[in-house]
Scaffold this motif. Structure first.
Motif, PDB file in Angstrom:
ATOM      1  N   SER A 224       0.871  -1.118  -0.001  1.00 59.08           N
ATOM      2  CA  SER A 224       0.028  -0.013  -0.059  1.00 59.08           C
ATOM      3  C   SER A 224       0.816   1.254   0.087  1.00 59.08           C
ATOM      4  CB  SER A 224      -0.874  -0.085   1.179  1.00 59.08           C
ATOM      5  OG  SER A 224      -1.655   1.291   1.416  1.00 59.08           O
ATOM      6  N   GLU A 226       1.900   4.998   0.619  1.00 58.39           N
ATOM      7  CA  GLU A 226       1.546   6.126   1.613  1.00 58.39           C
ATOM      8  C   GLU A 226       2.678   7.178   1.370  1.00 58.39           C
ATOM      9  OE1 GLU A 226      -0.234   4.407   5.483  1.00 58.39           O
ATOM     10  OE2 GLU A 226       1.453   3.237   4.843  1.00 58.39           O
ATOM     11  N   LYS A 273      -3.463   5.377   3.190  1.00 61.02           N
ATOM     12  CA  LYS A 273      -4.248   4.071   2.854  1.00 61.02           C
ATOM     13  C   LYS A 273      -5.517   4.358   2.216  1.00 61.02           C
ATOM     14  CE  LYS A 273      -5.081  -0.713   3.884  1.00 61.02           C
ATOM     15  NZ  LYS A 273      -4.776  -1.960   5.217  1.00 61.02           N
ATOM     16  N   TYR A 274      -6.418   4.761   3.339  1.00 55.86           N
ATOM     17  CA  TYR A 274      -7.836   5.250   2.895  1.00 55.86           C
ATOM     18  C   TYR A 274      -8.231   6.627   2.646  1.00 55.86           C
ATOM     19  CZ  TYR A 274      -8.296   0.306   4.511  1.00 55.86           C
ATOM     20  OH  TYR A 274      -8.206  -1.026   4.530  1.00 55.86           O
ATOM     21  N   ASP A 349      -4.011   2.983  -4.848  1.00 55.50           N
ATOM     22  CA  ASP A 349      -2.861   2.323  -5.503  1.00 55.50           C
ATOM     23  C   ASP A 349      -3.054   1.017  -6.006  1.00 55.50           C
ATOM     24  OD1 ASP A 349      -0.548   1.275  -5.753  1.00 55.50           O
ATOM     25  OD2 ASP A 349       0.075   0.817  -3.247  1.00 55.50           O
ATOM     26  N   LYS A 458      -4.637  -7.200  -3.378  1.00 51.70           N
ATOM     27  CA  LYS A 458      -4.461  -5.746  -3.440  1.00 51.70           C
ATOM     28  C   LYS A 458      -5.781  -4.841  -3.423  1.00 51.70           C
ATOM     29  CE  LYS A 458      -1.714  -2.233  -4.762  1.00 51.70           C
ATOM     30  NZ  LYS A 458      -0.300  -1.826  -3.959  1.00 51.70           N
ATOM     31  N   VAL A 462      -6.169  -2.391  -0.209  1.00 49.38           N
ATOM     32  CA  VAL A 462      -6.203  -0.882  -0.146  1.00 49.38           C
ATOM     33  C   VAL A 462      -7.463  -0.290  -0.491  1.00 49.38           C
ATOM     34  CG1 VAL A 462      -3.827  -1.460  -1.256  1.00 49.38           C
ATOM     35  CG2 VAL A 462      -5.746  -1.277  -2.802  1.00 49.38           C
TER      36      VAL A 462
END
Length: 601
Positions: A224, A226, A273-274, A349, A458, A462
């Motif tokens: 992930s 960042e 990430k979010y 991502d 993935k 993510v």
């Protein structure tokens, strides 16, 4: 049959090697320390002397100066929409207080909302700042910056249907306004304007900044991304925080920086990430994108600088940009991309297998909309993938059945040729060619599963839509590992399960990893154990190695893998039966147990 087993072992070993390879992390070397340069850019500080932001260099090379002190406590304008709740500081007009109404830190009752932006003076300061850089005879005191005392000219609370306009008169003939609006999701629109009431033309350039103080709390998992996300005329650019801190020192910028000239379309910001905060100039708008790191102050900063404007006497100049500050919801981000923000979906991502990851997520997302349960949607997605791959699987299973039919002839060759392995191999290949059987066909379905497995991994890891997505019972977060554990008999005993991510949690696995291991073991029992002792040992251990290795993976991925194994078992069993071979699953299990008992004796 022996070759088939070798191929299967090779394919499974390859799968394990790729998975293990992806889970290895190599921390970068620490960059050497460099002496601070003599020339510095404009530094904005708070009342405690802490650096807040680095203002862009002045237009036309005007001498930099330290900006006035910014007050921590200030009057604020409320932000209240269905998606967001927060305030804008009138001191500097900073976006530095924002929480997401639909998202919580944990699944615990009473958990706090996710707080995205925080003001300076609090932990993890994270904010957006807008202003102008002066040109010609103007000084930094003549243009708005981080400490400008804005006043509300119109509007009270910023909402979807209620914009707010801020105003500041510099006292020297320039009146600045900032009109702020917001949509139903997470996109702010900021129009900066300056009214020139002097008798001379002025020059200045608008800019936007997103800054973070200190290294934020990270997932620190390579799958992930960042850090910085940037699009420049169709080219995507990503930098981790350690890579930003290692940028070369740029004298004119007064810090470590990377400068990119964007001619038409682009955006720049930070993505977790979010969540993310991203500066988005208008479609077709050229600008200068800057990634910056301030040594010593440990500030990570992105900037979008628009071209210098000349505002004639008596005229008004304005520039409009956007700020996305919120959750990386696929539906919302795709909508912005369709409205003209080129490549905006790439803030998510998607990874190396993006050509698989994007359509897999699209399909999973729509299945979830239809079904209403993400776990069931994963099961349905697995069935669709198996249906798509069925022609290949069918050929593979038919080939395996034909190999079974040829097994007596292979044994005859072994008896006739003896220990000459080269001649035996050549004779077996001639036999396979004559009977039109491909001994490697059994590997193809497994090899095809590798990129699909990683793509789905993935997607589950993510994408925001899997976060806190429930399945049933204790499986209330498909993006997290199975929280059940053998140590408390899967919840029957009162003692708690080990903390996820610990060695104890890895050793005392949950229900889903256990079911995964059993499903792989049963799939093996469709065929007798290999006669070669080494191959038999590898086969015996393979399901249980995978069981523990995948036990800490997201439970949504285990739902996919278990469903895939179950469907594969049914397909293979049925096709082998249709071609005259009846798999003796129960008999193979008994023979493997008897062989194990004999070996132990």
């Amino acid at each position: 049959m022996e070759d088939q087993n070798k191929n299967l072992i090779l394919a499974m070993a390859l799968s394990m090697a790729v998975i293990l390879g992806w889970t290895l992390l190599f921390p970068p070397e620490l960059p050497p320390e460099e002496a601070a340069p003599e020339t510095a850019a404009v530094v904005v500080v708070d009342e405690n002397g802490e650096t807040i932001a680095i203002a862009p260099p002045a237009v036309d090379g005007a001498a930099p100066s330290t900006a006035p002190t910014a007050a921590l406590e200030t009057e604020r304008v409320a932000i209240e929409t269905d998606a967001l709740l927060g305030t804008i500081a009138l001191t500097g007009g900073r976006f530095d207080d924002l929480l997401l109404r639909d998202y919580y830190e944990t699944l615990d009752e009473g958990s706090d909302n996710v707080h995205l932006l925080n003001p300076v003076g609090q932990d993890a300061a994270y904010y957006a700042l807008y202003g102008w850089t002066p040109g010609g005879d103007l000084a930094y005191e003549d243009v708005p910056g981080d400490s400008t005392p804005w006043q509300v000219e119109s509007g009270e609370t910023l909402s979807e249907n209620s914009p707010v306009t801020l105003v500041w008169d510099n006292g020297n003939g320039l009146i600045f306004r900032r009109m702020i609006s917001i949509d139903e999701h997470f996109m702010f629109t900021i129009t900066q304007s300056v009214e020139n009431t002097t008798d001379a033309a002025i020059r200045m350039a608008p800019y936007g900044i997103v800054a973070r103080h200190g290294l934020p709390e990270l997932e620190n998992f390579f799958i992930s991304h960042e850090g910085l996300v940037q699009s420049s005329d169709g080219t995507r650019h990503y930098l981790d925080y350690d890579e930003i801190a290692e940028l070369d020192y740029v004298q004119r910028e007064g810090s470590r920086a990377e400068v990119t000239e964007v001619t038409e379309n682009g955006w720049i910001g930070f993505a977790d990430k979010y969540w993310m905060a991203t500066l988005v100039p208008g479609e077709g708008q050229p600008f200068t994108a800057v990634a910056r790191y301030v040594d010593g102050a440990e500030i990570y900063q992105t900037e979008a600088r628009l071209p210098t404007m000349t505002i004639a006497a008596g005229e008004t100049g304005e520039a409009t940009t956007q700020l996305f500050a919120g959750a990386k919801e696929w539906e919302a981000i795709r909508g912005y991309e369709q409205e003209g923000i080129e490549g905006f979906l790439d803030v998510i991502d998607w990874g190396w297998f993006f050509f698989l990851t994007k359509p897999i997520f699209w399909l999973l997302h729509n299945l979830n909309l239809i079904i209403g349960n993400m776990g069931v949607a994963i099961v349905a997605l697995t069935l669709l993938i198996k249906a798509i791959l069925f022609p290949l699987a069918y050929k593979s299973y038919v080939s395996m059945a034909r190999m079974k039919e040829l097994q007596p002839k292979v044994e005859e060759l072994k008896e006739r040729i003896g220990d000459d392995r080269q001649k035996l191999q050549q004779s077996m290949m001639e036999l396979y060619k004559k009977e039109k059987v491909n001994p490697a066909a059994g590997c193809l379905p497994i090899l095809m599963q590798i990129p699909i497995f990683f793509s789905l991994y993935k997607v589950i890891f993510v994408t925001l839509e899997l976060r806190h997505a429930p399945f049933f019972g204790w499986l209330n977060d498909l993006s997290a590992p199975d929280t059940s554990s053998i140590i408390n008999l899967f919840g029957l005993l009162p003692n708690p399960a080990p903390e996820p991510g610990t060695i104890m949690a890895l050793a005392f696995i949950g229900i889903m990893p256990l079911i995964l291991g059993i499903s792989m073991w049963l799939q093996q029992k469709l065929n007798p154990a290999p006669t070669d002792a080494t191959q038999a040992m590898i086969f015996a251990w393979m399901p249980w190695v995978f069981m523990f290795m995948l036990g800490s993976f997201a439970s949504g991925l285990l739902v996919y893998w278990i469903t895939n194994n179950t469907v594969t078992f049914i397909q293979q069993y049925t096709i082998m039966r249709l071609h005259g071979h009846k798999p003796d699953v129960f008999g193979n299990i008994l023979r493997s147990l008897k062989r194990k008992s004999k070996d132990e004796a």
